[in-house]
Design a protein around this motif. Structure first.
Motif, PDB file in Angstrom:
ATOM      1  N   ALA A 226       0.668  -1.348   0.335  1.00 22.30           N
ATOM      2  CA  ALA A 226       0.126   0.314   0.084  1.00 22.30           C
ATOM      3  C   ALA A 226       1.027   1.409   0.314  1.00 22.30           C
ATOM      4  N   GLU A 227       1.408   1.266   0.613  1.00 21.13           N
ATOM      5  CA  GLU A 227       2.307   2.237   0.782  1.00 21.13           C
ATOM      6  C   GLU A 227       3.695   3.069  -0.668  1.00 21.13           C
ATOM      7  N   HIS A 228       4.051   1.077  -1.223  1.00 16.65           N
ATOM      8  CA  HIS A 228       4.771   1.527  -2.267  1.00 16.65           C
ATOM      9  C   HIS A 228       3.520   2.198  -3.485  1.00 16.65           C
ATOM     10  N   ALA A 229       2.040   2.042  -3.298  1.00 18.69           N
ATOM     11  CA  ALA A 229       1.456   2.062  -4.551  1.00 18.69           C
ATOM     12  C   ALA A 229       0.679   3.157  -3.505  1.00 18.69           C
ATOM     13  N   GLY A 230       0.968   4.062  -2.714  1.00 21.38           N
ATOM     14  CA  GLY A 230       0.689   5.596  -2.647  1.00 21.38           C
ATOM     15  C   GLY A 230      -0.702   5.460  -1.903  1.00 21.38           C
ATOM     16  N   THR A 231      -1.109   4.413  -1.104  1.00 24.07           N
ATOM     17  CA  THR A 231      -2.645   4.543  -0.636  1.00 24.07           C
ATOM     18  C   THR A 231      -2.249   4.543   1.277  1.00 24.07           C
ATOM     19  N   ARG A 232      -3.627   4.678   1.069  1.00 21.12           N
ATOM     20  CA  ARG A 232      -3.186   4.739   3.083  1.00 21.12           C
ATOM     21  C   ARG A 232      -4.455   3.667   3.272  1.00 21.12           C
ATOM     22  N   VAL A 233      -3.293   2.981   4.308  1.00 18.31           N
ATOM     23  CA  VAL A 233      -4.027   1.633   4.848  1.00 18.31           C
ATOM     24  C   VAL A 233      -4.290   2.082   6.507  1.00 18.31           C
ATOM     25  N   ALA A 234      -5.490   1.708   7.047  1.00 15.16           N
ATOM     26  CA  ALA A 234      -5.683   1.124   8.572  1.00 15.16           C
ATOM     27  C   ALA A 234      -4.737   0.939   9.311  1.00 15.16           C
ATOM     28  N   VAL A 235      -4.634   1.042  10.187  1.00 14.22           N
ATOM     29  CA  VAL A 235      -3.462   0.013  11.084  1.00 14.22           C
ATOM     30  C   VAL A 235      -4.364   0.299  11.972  1.00 14.22           C
ATOM     31  N   PRO A 236      -4.950  -1.100  12.669  1.00 10.37           N
ATOM     32  CA  PRO A 236      -5.334  -1.204  14.387  1.00 10.37           C
ATOM     33  C   PRO A 236      -4.664  -0.993  15.269  1.00 10.37           C
ATOM     34  N   MET A 237      -5.401  -0.724  15.635  1.00 16.55           N
ATOM     35  CA  MET A 237      -4.000  -0.828  17.493  1.00 16.55           C
ATOM     36  C   MET A 237      -3.524  -2.352  17.917  1.00 16.55           C
ATOM     37  N   GLN A 238      -4.458  -3.224  17.320  1.00 20.50           N
ATOM     38  CA  GLN A 238      -4.299  -4.788  18.258  1.00 20.50           C
ATOM     39  C   GLN A 238      -5.092  -5.741  16.802  1.00 20.50           C
ATOM     40  N   GLU A 239      -4.185  -6.657  16.064  1.00 19.67           N
ATOM     41  CA  GLU A 239      -4.027  -7.343  15.526  1.00 19.67           C
ATOM     42  C   GLU A 239      -5.321  -8.164  15.548  1.00 19.67           C
ATOM     43  N   HIS A 240      -6.786  -8.382  14.935  1.00 19.21           N
ATOM     44  CA  HIS A 240      -7.303  -9.479  15.319  1.00 19.21           C
ATOM     45  C   HIS A 240      -7.739 -10.667  14.340  1.00 19.21           C
ATOM     46  N   ALA A 241      -6.683 -10.806  13.482  1.00 16.94           N
ATOM     47  CA  ALA A 241      -6.399 -11.574  12.570  1.00 16.94           C
ATOM     48  C   ALA A 241      -6.465 -12.925  12.699  1.00 16.94           C
ATOM     49  N   ARG A 242      -7.667 -13.895  12.308  1.00 15.23           N
ATOM     50  CA  ARG A 242      -7.674 -14.663  12.883  1.00 15.23           C
ATOM     51  C   ARG A 242      -6.572 -16.129  12.138  1.00 15.23           C
TER      52      ARG A 242
END
Length: 253
Positions: A226-242
Motif C-alpha cells: 500500500a505504501e509503495h502504491a501511495g495509498t493509505r491503509v488503516a492500522v488497528p491498535m491490535q491485530e485481530h486476524a484469525r
C-alpha cells in the motif's frame, strides 16, 4: 526412495557444493518420534536447504494442486515436490488452515518431523513477524516438542522477486527442543496457544538475530504494498486476524 535419491545423489550434493552452509545444533533434532521443526522464513529456498542438512526426513505441507496438475509438467511437479519432502494438503473440503492442522497432527502422531513456518509466509522485509497459533495447537494435540530453527542468509541466495539463486554462505542454527507438556489438555485455549506461539518466536529471534515486529507477515506485506502504491491503509491498535497455519510456500511468488 525418491526423497533420499534427491537428497544424497542429486539435489543435496549440488546445494552443498555451491552454497557452503554452517550448521549448529544438529544434536537437537531427535533421532526418533514426532516433532515440529519451526523455522523463520526468508526465502523459497528455505524448504530445500534445511532438509539437506538434517539426517531425518522433514515433511512440509503443500497445496494438493502441486501434485494433481495434468500433463508432463504436472508429472514433473509431482515427482519433484514428492522428492523434496512435500506432503499434499487437500483444501477442497474446507479452510486451508484447518486442513493443514489436521494433516500436520496426523503426521506428527505417526512420528514424523514436520517443518512449519510460524510466520505463515515469507518475511517481506527481512524482519521476524508475529507467529500464528496453529503451531501451538498442533504441538498440544500431537503432544510433541517444537524445535526452533533459524535460517540465516537465504534471503541473499534467493531474494523475493528473483528467480535466480546466487552463491552465498548460509547458516542454520538449530535450538533446543521446546517442551510444552505443561499445557497438556489445553489445546484450543487461545491464551495458552498465543503464549506458546510467542515463546517459539522469541526463541527464533534469539537464534536468528532478526528484529521482531508484533504484526503478521502477511499484514506487513499488505502495508508495504500500500505504501509503495501511495495509498493509505488503516492500522488497528491490535491485530485481530484469525490465527491459522498456512502451508509452507514452495513456489516463487
Amino acid at each position: 526412495m525418491l526423497y533420499w535419491t534427491l537428497k544424497y545423489v542429486l539435489l543435496g550434493p549440488l546445494l552443498k557444493l555451491f552454497w557452503p552452509t554452517k550448521v549448529t545444533g544438529l544434536d537437537n533434532i531427535p533421532k526418533t518420534g514426532g516433532a515440529i521443526v519451526a523455522s523463520n522464513h526468508l526465502a523459497v529456498v528455505d524448504s530445500f536447504f534445511l532438509p539437506t542438512h538434517v539426517k531425518r526426513r522433514i515433511v512440509f505441507l503443500a497445496k494438493s494442486e502441486y501434485f494433481t496438475e495434468p500433463g508432463i509438467k504436472g508429472k514433473f511437479k509431482k515427482w519433484f515436490f514428492s522428492g523434496t519432502g512435500q506432503y499434499p494438503v487437500d483444501r477442497s473440503g474446507g479452510s486451508a488452515g484447518q486442513a493443514a492442522l489436521d494433516t500436520g497432527v496426523r503426521l506428527l502422531r505417526e512420528g514424523r518431523l514436520l517443518g512449519v513456518y510460524p510466520e505463515g509466509t515469507r518475511s517481506p522485509d527481512g524482519r521476524l513477524h508475529k507467529g500464528k497459533t496453529g503451531i501451538a495447537r498442533m504441538a498440544l494435540q500431537a503432544r510433541v516438542p517444537v524445535i526452533p530453527v533459524a535460517m540465516v542468509g537465504t534471503d541473499k541466495v534467493n531474494p523475493i522477486g528473483s528467480k535466480m539463486w546466487w552463491p552465498r554462505r548460509i547458516e542454520i542454527h538449530i535450538g533446543a527442543p521446546l517442551d510444552f507438556s505443561r499445557y497438556d489438555g489445553l489445546a484450543g485455549d487461545r491464551f495458552v496457544e498465543r503464549s506458546i506461539a510467542d515463546e517459539v518466536m522469541y526463541n527464533l529471534m534469539e537464534l536468528s538475530g532478526q528484529e521482531y515486529v508484533d504484526i503478521y507477515a502477511a499484514r506487513a506485506k499488505e502495508l508495504a504494498d500500500a505504501e509503495h502504491a501511495g495509498t493509505r491503509v488503516a492500522v488497528p491498535m491490535q491485530e485481530h486476524a484469525r490465527d491459522a497455519t498456512r502451508t509452507p510456500e514452495t513456489e516463487a511468488s
